[in-house]
Structure formats: structure tokens, C-alpha cells
Design a protein around this motif. Structure first.
Motif, PDB file in Angstrom:
ATOM      1  N   UNK A   1      -4.409 -18.926   3.409  1.00  0.00           N
ATOM      2  CA  UNK A   1      -3.755 -19.558   4.555  1.00  0.00           C
ATOM      3  C   UNK A   1      -3.906 -18.733   5.828  1.00  0.00           C
ATOM      4  N   UNK A   2      -4.343 -17.503   5.687  1.00  0.00           N
ATOM      5  CA  UNK A   2      -4.549 -16.634   6.835  1.00  0.00           C
ATOM      6  C   UNK A   2      -5.505 -15.522   6.479  1.00  0.00           C
TER       7      UNK A   2
ATOM      8  N   UNK B   1      -5.290 -13.000   3.394  1.00  0.00           N
ATOM      9  CA  UNK B   1      -6.289 -12.000   3.014  1.00  0.00           C
ATOM     10  C   UNK B   1      -6.238 -10.875   4.046  1.00  0.00           C
ATOM     11  N   UNK B   2      -5.693  -9.751   3.650  1.00  0.00           N
ATOM     12  CA  UNK B   2      -5.568  -8.585   4.520  1.00  0.00           C
ATOM     13  C   UNK B   2      -6.776  -7.685   4.295  1.00  0.00           C
ATOM     14  N   UNK B   3      -7.583  -7.520   5.337  1.00  0.00           N
ATOM     15  CA  UNK B   3      -8.792  -6.702   5.258  1.00  0.00           C
ATOM     16  C   UNK B   3      -8.511  -5.377   5.971  1.00  0.00           C
ATOM     17  N   UNK B   4      -8.367  -4.311   5.199  1.00  0.00           N
ATOM     18  CA  UNK B   4      -8.042  -2.998   5.755  1.00  0.00           C
ATOM     19  C   UNK B   4      -9.315  -2.162   5.782  1.00  0.00           C
TER      20      UNK B   4
ATOM     21  N   UNK C   1     -13.228   0.226   2.647  1.00  0.00           N
ATOM     22  CA  UNK C   1     -12.482  -0.980   2.958  1.00  0.00           C
ATOM     23  C   UNK C   1     -11.765  -1.482   1.717  1.00  0.00           C
ATOM     24  N   UNK C   2     -10.600  -2.096   1.913  1.00  0.00           N
ATOM     25  CA  UNK C   2      -9.868  -2.723   0.818  1.00  0.00           C
ATOM     26  C   UNK C   2      -9.375  -4.092   1.283  1.00  0.00           C
ATOM     27  N   UNK C   3      -9.668  -5.119   0.482  1.00  0.00           N
ATOM     28  CA  UNK C   3      -9.161  -6.466   0.734  1.00  0.00           C
ATOM     29  C   UNK C   3      -7.984  -6.707  -0.198  1.00  0.00           C
ATOM     30  N   UNK C   4      -6.853  -7.123   0.375  1.00  0.00           N
ATOM     31  CA  UNK C   4      -5.635  -7.331  -0.403  1.00  0.00           C
ATOM     32  C   UNK C   4      -5.139  -8.750  -0.170  1.00  0.00           C
TER      33      UNK C   4
END
Length: 460
Positions: free
Chosen positions: A155-156, A211-214, A262-265
């Protein structure tokens, strides 16, 4: 080497910053990127001397799609030489952006056309590989998102570019490195930012899946991260889908995210409007530092993390360990000192570090051969030995590898391009040499890279 002609693709890409963005280039045209001086207010007084793709904002998120051609026309609007590397992308060697290894440096006023088709979806980033320390320390690092061919159902989507800056009380730049820092763990900044902001808040649908892309694009800092919520799951690492469950980091066991990683959470947003899911960093002797917040807005969507299907795997060849040849690499200090590397693409004036006890002589140095020559299509194990007390995020361009084992810890078999090598660690990684060319191989603490801890691997 001589300048080369490059075949160009046919599609365009878009760039976006935060919730805003750049407009999509017309069909058949290249997305135009201009490296230029910038100003930005980290504190009350704007900081001058930044380098970005915008005069008053950080470098934008650049978007592409897996399997679709991208064309990026890079113009150098500064007086320094530059070149752009697309960190983590397994693309043709001529497009990798390493001066004297894959292309000539881009002088002030010159234009270089990058064209490639990303084979992998995921989270990547971009930064200069000429005048690397100076330009990165002054801001020229940005996130690159390669979308999956099919919508994974979030959703985001929120990219968070972590990096710090060395500023005085008035917001002016302090020296971006120190000799003491370069000879040890690196020189840290004192202003920690996410997308150049301090603790920014990003709105996303309440109860939705984000989806948080750090992305750690810092020159030095290794972040220790965790979330304020347990309604989350790590779904990708260094661009590639995670194929097994990883423990969610906590304050007691934070996630180490080194420069380049990078980490996708996947995060389920809180159900009530106004509540937040926070990205937190642990700093020595301080309370947890809020890097960024995701804030719930609107009516609750009541989504569940179990709704998400696993991300489709990227087409990365898996090594045949029974037939793999072993190569050894030793990372440590420069034996008995050594001459500083040349200044064609920036020199820090020192030589502190080495690979296989030989410091990198410089991007344009003559007679510098590859650290290893690998045959295309064959499997290899690279044994990485850290003979120093400092940590080194070791990055390999153009190829993906899988960690196998370590003398100090259990290494999860994550497909990656950057491995954080611990103090006195000996780690083995495995790969298939399936992308021909000369591929840079270096520490992503840029002070280490620019003072000797660099080289390249040749695939023929």
C-alpha cells in the motif's frame, strides 16, 4: 584507455524525491541528470558546498523496472571530474562507472550516456566513483529502485537514505576526513540524516503494508538499527529477496547495516491514525536515535503481513561448490607504509590500507593488474581474511555472491554484493563469474578505499 562509444537503450526512467518526484522522460529519451552545486538547510543557516542532482534538495530516488532498458544522461555541472556507479546492479562492465577501469572520467561540462537493462529487481543506489570521498561526503548519494515486473501488493513504498554530515554549529562543512579516522574506523559525521532530514515523518495508510527500503549510503558509519514495532518482516537484503525468515532486529540485537548495504522491510502500519512505526538507531552511550517515522493516516486498511507473497527471486546463478576454485584475499594495513594513490580521481594523501599486502596505487596508475582472474561461467569461493581490528564492508561490483561460513559467526546465505567483515574475521563467499569485465573490489568505508583498500577482479 581511450573513450568508447556505447550502445544506448530505448526506454526512460523516472526520479522521485520523498512524496514528490521528477516527471517521466518522453518515450525514447534519456532521463537527464545534472551533477551540480547545492545548498540545503540542515540547521538554521543553509549549508553551502553540497553536491547533488538538484540545487536545493538531495539526489532523488531513481526508478526503473526489472528487464526494461534504462537511459540516464549524466551531465557534470561541477569543476571536478566525476563518474557514476550504480551500486549492486549486475550490468555491462562499460556502464559500471569506474574511471580508467570501465570509462574515462567525466570532466566539467561533459556528458556521459549510461544505458543498461537491470536484470534484478530490488533496492540499489548510486554514487560517484571519481572524487569519491569529496563528492559523497558532500551529498552525492541517491537511492535507486528497480521495480518488479508484477506489483508485489504493498500500500506504500518508502525509501530512506541514511547518511551523516560533518558540520559546525553554523552549518558549514568541517573537513570531510581526518588522517586518524582514515587509518582507523573512518571519520564519522555529527549530523545524522534520513533523506537529508532529521527524523522526518512519512504518512502511509493506517493498517496498510509498507515496503520500507533502508539504504546506508554513508562514507563511514555502520548503523545499528531496529524498529519500534514487531509488525514487520525483512523481505530483501542488498536488493535480493530473502528466501528464509530472518530475526527481526531489536534494541538488544540490532541490525548492522554497513556503508553500501540495503534492507527491505515489510511493515504493517499501526491501525490508529497518528500512530507511528519508527526506524531507530543505537548510538554509543545515547538513547535510541529516531532516524525516520512512518505515520498512519486515514481509515484502517486492516491488512495482514501474511497476505504478502514472497518476492520473486532474481535470476542469479548459484555456484557449484563441488567444482569451485578458491582464491584468498587478505585485508589489512599497508606494510611499512607506501606512496599515496595518485590524484587523478582524488587522493587523500595517505596510504594506510592494502589487499594482499599491496595498496591500491590509484585509478590511473600504470602496471596495476587484477587481484584475481576468473573464468566466465565457473564457480569460485573467495576467502576474505581481515587482519585488522577495524570493520570493512567489502563490495564487489558487477557480480552477486552468497556468504558461506565464518570463523566468528553464522552467516545467512543471503544473495548480496557487500559483506561486512568483522575484526579478525575470515569469511568465505561463493559466486558464479557470469559477468565479463574488470570489476572493482574494495572496502566501502571510503577513507579505507581511497587510502589503499581497493583493487579489481577480472572475469574473462
Amino acid at each position: 584507455m581511450n573513450r568508447r562509444d556505447f550502445l544506448l537503450g530505448t526506454a526512460a526512467t523516472a526520479g522521485a524525491l520523498g512524496s514528490g518526484g521528477w516527471s517521466l522522460a518522453a518515450a525514447g529519451e534519456a532521463q537527464r541528470l545534472i551533477i551540480q552545486p547545492a545548498s540545503f538547510a540542515f540547521r538554521e543557516t543553509p549549508t553551502e558546498g553540497l553536491v547533488s542532482l538538484s540545487p536545493d534538495a538531495p539526489p532523488p530516488v531513481l526508478y526503473g523496472t526489472q528487464g526494461k532498458p534504462m537511459r540516464l544522461r549524466l551531465q557534470n555541472g561541477t569543476e571536478d571530474y566525476t563518474a557514476m556507479h550504480w551500486h549492486g546492479l549486475r550490468i555491462a562492465n562499460a556502464m559500471d562507472g569506474v574511471p580508467y577501469l570501465t570509462q574515462m572520467p567525466i570532466a566539467g561540462g561533459e556528458v556521459f550516456d549510461y544505458a543498461f537493462t537491470p536484470p534484478d529487481a530490488g533496492t540499489y543506489w548510486y554514487h560517484p566513483h571519481c572524487m569519491t570521498m569529496a563528492q559523497m561526503a558532500h551529498g552525492l548519494t541517491g537511492v535507486m529502485v528497480i521495480r518488479e515486473a508484477e506489483d508485489p501488493g504493498f500500500d506504500g513504498d518508502q525509501a530512506v537514505n541514511l547518511r551523516d554530515f560533518r558540520l559546525d554549529d553554523q552549518g558549514a562543512f568541517l573537513p570531510y576526513y581526518t588522517a586518524r579516522g582514515a587509518a582507523r574506523g573512518g571519520t564519522h559525521g555529527n549530523v545524522l540524516t534520513a533523506n537529508w532530514l532529521q527524523a522526518p515523518v512519512y504518512d502511509h495508510p493506517a493498517g496498510g503494508l509498507v515496503r520500507l527500503r533502508v539504504v546506508n549510503t554513508d562514507t563511514t558509519r555502520i548503523y545499528k538499527l531496529h524498529l519500534s514495532t514487531d509488525q514487520a518482516r525483512i523481505i530483501a537484503w542488498d536488493g535480493h529477496p530473502v528466501e528464509f525468515e530472518l530475526p527481526l532486529p531489536s534494541a538488544q540485537a540490532p541490525l548492522l547495516l554497513a556503508p553500501g548495504q540495503r534492507a527491505d522491510v515489510a511493515v504493517r502500519m499501526p491501525a490508529d491514525e497518528g500512530q507511528t512505526a519508527d526506524l531507530l538507531a543505537e548510538l554509543p552511550g545515547q538513547p535510541a536515535h529516531t532516524m525516520a517515522r512512518l505515520r498512519s493516516v486515514g481509515a484502517g486498511l486492516a491488512r495482514d503481513l501474511r497476505e504478502l507473497k514472497p518476492l520473486p527471486p532474481n535470476p542469479v546463478a548459484r555456484p557449484d561448490l563441488a567444482k569451485a576454485e578458491v582464491h584468498d584475499f587478505v585485508f589489512g594495513w599497508t606494510p611499512e607504509g607506501g606512496p599515496p594513490n595518485d590524484g587523478y580521481c582524488g587522493s587523500m594523501g595517505y596510504s594506510f590500507w592494502s589487499i594482499n599486502r599491496t595498496p591500491w596505487a590509484g585509478d590511473a596508475a600504470k602496471g596495476t593488474g587484477p587481484l584475481a582472474v576468473l573464468e566466465r561461467g565457473k564457480s569460485y569461493v573467495l576467502r576474505l581474511r581481515n587482519e585488522s581490528p577495524n570493520l570493512h564492508p567489502i563490495h564487489l561490483h558487477g557480480l552477486a555472491f552468497v556468504p558461506l561460513r565464518s570463523n566468528l559467526r553464522r552467516l545467512p546465505a543471503l544473495v548480496t554484493d557487500t559483506l561486512l567483515l568483522l575484526k579478525d574475521e575470515v569469511a568465505e563467499i561463493a559466486l558464479v563469474a557470469d559477468n565479463p569485465g574488470d570489476w572493482a573490489f574494495h572496502c566501502h568505508v571510503i577513507e579505507h578505499q581511497k587510502t589503499g583498500l581497493a583493487g579489481y577482479i577480472r572475469v574473462v
